[in-house]
Design an enzyme around this catalytic site. Structure first.
Site, mmCIF file in Angstrom:
data_model
loop_
_atom_site.group_PDB
_atom_site.id
_atom_site.type_symbol
_atom_site.label_atom_id
_atom_site.label_comp_id
_atom_site.label_asym_id
_atom_site.label_seq_id
_atom_site.Cartn_x
_atom_site.Cartn_y
_atom_site.Cartn_z
ATOM 1 N N SER A 139 0.870 -1.188 0.000
ATOM 2 C CA SER A 139 0.000 0.000 0.000
ATOM 3 C C SER A 139 0.898 1.225 0.000
ATOM 4 C CB SER A 139 -0.847 -0.025 1.278
ATOM 5 O OG SER A 139 -1.515 1.195 1.450
ATOM 6 N N TYR A 152 -1.539 -1.074 10.770
ATOM 7 C CA TYR A 152 -1.602 -1.208 9.305
ATOM 8 C C TYR A 152 -0.286 -0.730 8.684
ATOM 9 C CZ TYR A 152 -3.635 -1.236 4.615
ATOM 10 O OH TYR A 152 -3.899 -1.507 3.286
#
Ligand SMILES: NC(=O)c1ccc[n+]([C@@H]2O[C@H](COP(=O)([O-])OP(=O)(O)OC[C@H]3O[C@@H](n4cnc5c(N)ncnc54)[C@H](OP(=O)(O)O)[C@@H]3O)[C@@H](O)[C@H]2O)c1
Length: 234
Positions: A139, A152
């Site tokens: 990401s 995350y």
């Protein structure tokens, strides 16, 4: 691509994994994909069959090495080989670090980071045979940290480091590796329900086309890390 090629995509029941599966199937690549829930796997398999019959849904949880070994075994039993592995399954829980529970932390690290290792561990001997390709989905959160992102961010920074180090090891076996770092994609991620409001975002099919472009590149070149973003953020 004229030769018969086979891909295994983790987390293919919806979102990015489903979009990648669709594009690969449309381009003659056989696809095995996974998800944790049998009903979702069967539904996605039915939907993907409209693009090609050469699709296999497998119930597997990337948090289990044994489960990933089984998934690779089923893939090779069904299609005879494994060329491309796309470690995509992941989830995000966004909270201030003082409120994030140990269970939520472990869920993200076990799925997003350890799962990526387990998928590679389970498939690497097959990839050696085909001199295949290993792709991970990190990401932009693997390069940019933000509020409420500790678990995350940690998992996705980890995937970037892991994939790049693996790239150096695997290319000795003529296996290529790429880490893709997408920005916002129109999926069910973090409880989103894709709709018209997401039209500015990367679409799952765009991810599929990116993967196809990467796989088609001349064997002598290796795009090892790709940041992939929407042209015009909302
Ligand atoms: N959407 C974005 O904006 C965005 C941006 C950058 C990166 N990403 C990354 O892209 C990847 C795919 O996310 P998405 O946006 O497509 O989300 P999504 O729509 O929620 O899809 C996630 C997929 O992963 C599967 N999955 C989750 N945990 C799993 C596990 N333990 N084992 C096997 N499969 C599992 C889900 O199926 P089940 O729940 O049924 O198992 C589902 O098929 C993730 O790694 C995410 O971090 C997303």
């Amino acid at each position: 691509m004229s030769d018969h090629k086979v891909a295994y995509i983790t987390g293919g029941t919806k979102g990015i994994g489903f979009g990648i599966a669709k594009v690969l199937l449309e381009n003659g690549i056989s696809v095995a994909f996974s998800g944790r829930k049998r009903d979702d796997v069967e539904k996605a398999e039915r939907e993907l069959k409209q693009y090609s019959e050469n699709v296999l849904g497998i119930v597997s949880d990337v948090r289990s090495l044994e489960s990933e070994e089984e998934a690779v075994k089923y893939t090779v039993e069904k299609f005879g080989r494994l060329d491309f592995v796309i470690a995509n399954a992941g989830l995000g829980i966004f909270k201030p670090v003082d409120e994030l529970t140990a269970e939520e932390w472990n869920d993200m690290i076990d799925t997003n980071l350890t799962g990526v290792f387990y998928t590679l561990k389970a498939s690497v001997e097959e990839l050696k045979k085909t001199e295949g390709y290993y792709i991970t989905v990190s990401s932009l959160a693997g390069a940019n940290f933000f509020e409420n992102g500790t678990g995350y961010n940690a998992s996705k920074f980890g995937v970037v480091g892991f994939t790049q180090a693996a790239m150096i090891d695997l290319r000795k076996h003529n296996i290529k590796s790429t880490v893709i770092m997408p920005g916002s994609v129109a999926t069910n991620f973090n409880g989103n329900v894709p709709s018209e409001k997401d039209s500015w975002k990367i679409q799952p099919e765009d991810m599929g086309n990116l993967v196809l472009d990467i796989l088609k590149m001349n064997p002598r070149v290796l795009p090892s890390k790709i940041e992939f973003r929407a042209t015009k953020p909302a």
